[in-house]
Scaffold this motif. Structure first.
Motif, PDB file in Angstrom:
ATOM      1  N   MET A   1       0.790  -1.465   0.273  1.00  8.16           N
ATOM      2  CA  MET A   1      -0.073  -0.163  -0.164  1.00  8.16           C
ATOM      3  C   MET A   1       1.018   0.961  -0.359  1.00  8.16           C
ATOM      4  SD  MET A   1      -2.541   1.410   2.592  1.00  8.16           S
ATOM      5  CE  MET A   1      -2.489   2.001   3.461  1.00  8.16           C
ATOM      6  N   GLN A   2       0.456   1.763  -1.502  1.00  3.56           N
ATOM      7  CA  GLN A   2       1.639   3.450  -1.589  1.00  3.56           C
ATOM      8  C   GLN A   2       0.646   4.774  -0.689  1.00  3.56           C
ATOM      9  OE1 GLN A   2       4.180   3.551  -2.251  1.00  3.56           O
ATOM     10  NE2 GLN A   2       5.006   5.733  -1.899  1.00  3.56           N
ATOM     11  N   TYR A   3       1.201   5.100   0.311  1.00 10.20           N
ATOM     12  CA  TYR A   3       0.536   6.802   0.933  1.00 10.20           C
ATOM     13  C   TYR A   3       1.531   7.669   1.184  1.00 10.20           C
ATOM     14  CZ  TYR A   3       2.917   4.664   5.526  1.00 10.20           C
ATOM     15  OH  TYR A   3       4.415   4.332   6.488  1.00 10.20           O
ATOM     16  N   SER A   4       1.632   8.845   1.517  1.00 12.67           N
ATOM     17  CA  SER A   4       1.870  10.016   1.763  1.00 12.67           C
ATOM     18  C   SER A   4       2.113   9.675   2.939  1.00 12.67           C
ATOM     19  CB  SER A   4       0.979  10.992   0.869  1.00 12.67           C
ATOM     20  OG  SER A   4       1.054  10.950  -0.345  1.00 12.67           O
ATOM     21  N   PRO A   5       3.772  10.587   3.491  1.00 14.97           N
ATOM     22  CA  PRO A   5       3.597  10.439   4.595  1.00 14.97           C
ATOM     23  C   PRO A   5       2.621  11.474   5.251  1.00 14.97           C
ATOM     24  CG  PRO A   5       5.789  11.148   2.907  1.00 14.97           C
ATOM     25  CD  PRO A   5       4.388  10.358   2.768  1.00 14.97           C
ATOM     26  N   LYS A   6       2.705  11.483   6.668  1.00 15.45           N
ATOM     27  CA  LYS A   6       1.473  12.364   7.379  1.00 15.45           C
ATOM     28  C   LYS A   6       2.623  13.547   7.482  1.00 15.45           C
ATOM     29  CE  LYS A   6      -1.336  13.008  11.410  1.00 15.45           C
ATOM     30  NZ  LYS A   6      -1.472  12.913  12.546  1.00 15.45           N
ATOM     31  N   ILE A   7       2.240  15.210   7.267  1.00 17.80           N
ATOM     32  CA  ILE A   7       3.239  16.570   7.521  1.00 17.80           C
ATOM     33  C   ILE A   7       2.662  17.199   9.218  1.00 17.80           C
ATOM     34  CG2 ILE A   7       3.539  18.223   6.594  1.00 17.80           C
ATOM     35  CD1 ILE A   7       3.009  17.256   4.328  1.00 17.80           C
ATOM     36  N   ILE A   8       3.688  17.090  10.197  1.00 19.13           N
ATOM     37  CA  ILE A   8       3.318  18.014  11.239  1.00 19.13           C
ATOM     38  C   ILE A   8       4.490  19.100  11.642  1.00 19.13           C
ATOM     39  CG2 ILE A   8       2.420  15.317  11.996  1.00 19.13           C
ATOM     40  CD1 ILE A   8       5.655  14.820  13.640  1.00 19.13           C
ATOM     41  N   GLY A   9       4.048  19.418  11.844  1.00 19.18           N
ATOM     42  CA  GLY A   9       4.799  20.770  12.584  1.00 19.18           C
ATOM     43  C   GLY A   9       5.745  20.545  13.915  1.00 19.18           C
ATOM     44  N   LEU A  10       6.498  20.909  13.174  1.00 14.83           N
ATOM     45  CA  LEU A  10       7.789  20.952  14.694  1.00 14.83           C
ATOM     46  C   LEU A  10       7.248  21.315  16.533  1.00 14.83           C
ATOM     47  CD1 LEU A  10      11.214  20.478  15.007  1.00 14.83           C
ATOM     48  CD2 LEU A  10      11.572  23.302  14.763  1.00 14.83           C
ATOM     49  N   LYS A  11       6.091  21.824  16.180  1.00 14.80           N
ATOM     50  CA  LYS A  11       5.287  21.643  17.909  1.00 14.80           C
ATOM     51  C   LYS A  11       4.635  20.571  17.750  1.00 14.80           C
ATOM     52  CE  LYS A  11       2.600  24.841  20.771  1.00 14.80           C
ATOM     53  NZ  LYS A  11       1.771  25.917  20.750  1.00 14.80           N
ATOM     54  N   GLN A  12       4.283  19.676  17.273  1.00 11.53           N
ATOM     55  CA  GLN A  12       3.387  18.298  17.517  1.00 11.53           C
ATOM     56  C   GLN A  12       4.123  17.453  17.584  1.00 11.53           C
ATOM     57  OE1 GLN A  12       0.757  17.208  14.011  1.00 11.53           O
ATOM     58  NE2 GLN A  12       0.027  15.887  15.201  1.00 11.53           N
ATOM     59  N   PHE A  13       5.222  18.042  16.745  1.00 11.84           N
ATOM     60  CA  PHE A  13       6.509  16.624  17.088  1.00 11.84           C
ATOM     61  C   PHE A  13       7.396  17.031  18.801  1.00 11.84           C
ATOM     62  CE2 PHE A  13      10.903  16.110  16.653  1.00 11.84           C
ATOM     63  CZ  PHE A  13      10.984  14.381  16.173  1.00 11.84           C
ATOM     64  N   ARG A  14       7.455  17.526  18.667  1.00  9.26           N
ATOM     65  CA  ARG A  14       7.884  18.287  19.809  1.00  9.26           C
ATOM     66  C   ARG A  14       6.986  17.136  21.098  1.00  9.26           C
ATOM     67  NH1 ARG A  14      10.064  22.917  18.680  1.00  9.26           N
ATOM     68  NH2 ARG A  14       8.053  23.709  19.918  1.00  9.26           N
ATOM     69  N   GLU A  15       5.609  18.460  20.881  1.00 13.90           N
ATOM     70  CA  GLU A  15       5.204  17.360  21.843  1.00 13.90           C
ATOM     71  C   GLU A  15       4.534  16.158  21.667  1.00 13.90           C
ATOM     72  OE1 GLU A  15       1.559  19.941  21.102  1.00 13.90           O
ATOM     73  OE2 GLU A  15       2.453  21.468  21.802  1.00 13.90           O
ATOM     74  N   ASP A  16       4.387  15.864  20.889  1.00 12.69           N
ATOM     75  CA  ASP A  16       4.010  13.804  20.628  1.00 12.69           C
ATOM     76  C   ASP A  16       5.093  13.108  20.041  1.00 12.69           C
ATOM     77  OD1 ASP A  16       1.236  15.080  20.959  1.00 12.69           O
ATOM     78  OD2 ASP A  16       0.901  15.339  19.039  1.00 12.69           O
ATOM     79  N   ILE A  17       6.137  13.441  20.927  1.00 10.14           N
ATOM     80  CA  ILE A  17       6.686  12.205  19.802  1.00 10.14           C
ATOM     81  C   ILE A  17       7.475  10.445  20.228  1.00 10.14           C
ATOM     82  CG2 ILE A  17       8.536  12.817  22.495  1.00 10.14           C
ATOM     83  CD1 ILE A  17      11.278  13.267  19.644  1.00 10.14           C
ATOM     84  N   GLN A  18       7.021  10.995  21.904  1.00 11.85           N
ATOM     85  CA  GLN A  18       6.768   9.642  22.330  1.00 11.85           C
ATOM     86  C   GLN A  18       5.377   8.285  21.398  1.00 11.85           C
ATOM     87  OE1 GLN A  18       7.923   7.741  24.450  1.00 11.85           O
ATOM     88  NE2 GLN A  18       7.529   5.912  23.235  1.00 11.85           N
ATOM     89  N   LYS A  19       4.637   9.341  21.147  1.00 15.00           N
ATOM     90  CA  LYS A  19       3.449   9.030  19.853  1.00 15.00           C
ATOM     91  C   LYS A  19       4.466   8.486  18.496  1.00 15.00           C
ATOM     92  CE  LYS A  19       0.008  11.598  22.073  1.00 15.00           C
ATOM     93  NZ  LYS A  19      -1.385  12.295  21.644  1.00 15.00           N
ATOM     94  N   TRP A  87       5.154  13.851  -4.919  1.00 12.94           N
ATOM     95  CA  TRP A  87       5.336  13.011  -4.483  1.00 12.94           C
ATOM     96  C   TRP A  87       5.353  11.458  -4.995  1.00 12.94           C
ATOM     97  CZ3 TRP A  87       9.932  13.273  -1.465  1.00 12.94           C
ATOM     98  CH2 TRP A  87      10.391  12.230  -1.227  1.00 12.94           C
ATOM     99  N   ASP A  88       3.704  11.398  -4.982  1.00  6.16           N
ATOM    100  CA  ASP A  88       3.493  10.040  -5.288  1.00  6.16           C
ATOM    101  C   ASP A  88       3.421   9.753  -6.835  1.00  6.16           C
ATOM    102  OD1 ASP A  88       2.652   9.404  -2.945  1.00  6.16           O
ATOM    103  OD2 ASP A  88       0.326  10.468  -2.944  1.00  6.16           O
TER     104      ASP A  88
END
Length: 96
Positions: A1-19, A87-88
């Motif tokens: 299954m081909q899919y696009s990577p999810k785009i997230i902001g830097l702030k969200q990355f810092r806050e949700d790094i474990q998930k 990208w796809d």
């Protein structure tokens, strides 16, 4: 299954790094952006080994970074959809 990577902001990355780490471990991919510009992509180790020889992707990111240097994106959602489509088109497996 081909899919696009999810785009997230830097702030969200810092806050949700474990998930995000847990999600990457099961095969999901993320592109982290800062002010609508891609900073880096997070992929699992199996993806890295499969794509390590793919110079086309590296060149695509270099080209994208050069195009965006010093520019502000007016409509980030529209821009993300366009980038995902390109990208796809450029990197999805081709079937004959």
């Amino acid at each position: 299954m081909q899919y696009s990577p999810k785009i997230i902001g830097l702030k969200q990355f810092r806050e949700d790094i474990q998930k995000i780490a847990e999600s990457v471990a099961i095969g999901n991919e993320y592109v982290v952006v800062k002010r609508s510009q891609p900073m880096f992509k997070i992929v699992g180790p199996d993806v890295v080994s499969q794509k390590s020889s793919s110079r086309g992707q590296v060149e695509a990111w270099k080209k994208l970074a050069g195009i965006l240097k010093g520019k502000k994106i007016e409509d980030p959602v529209k821009w993300q959809k366009k980038i995902r489509k390109e990208w796809d088109r450029d990197f999805s497996p081709r079937t004959k």
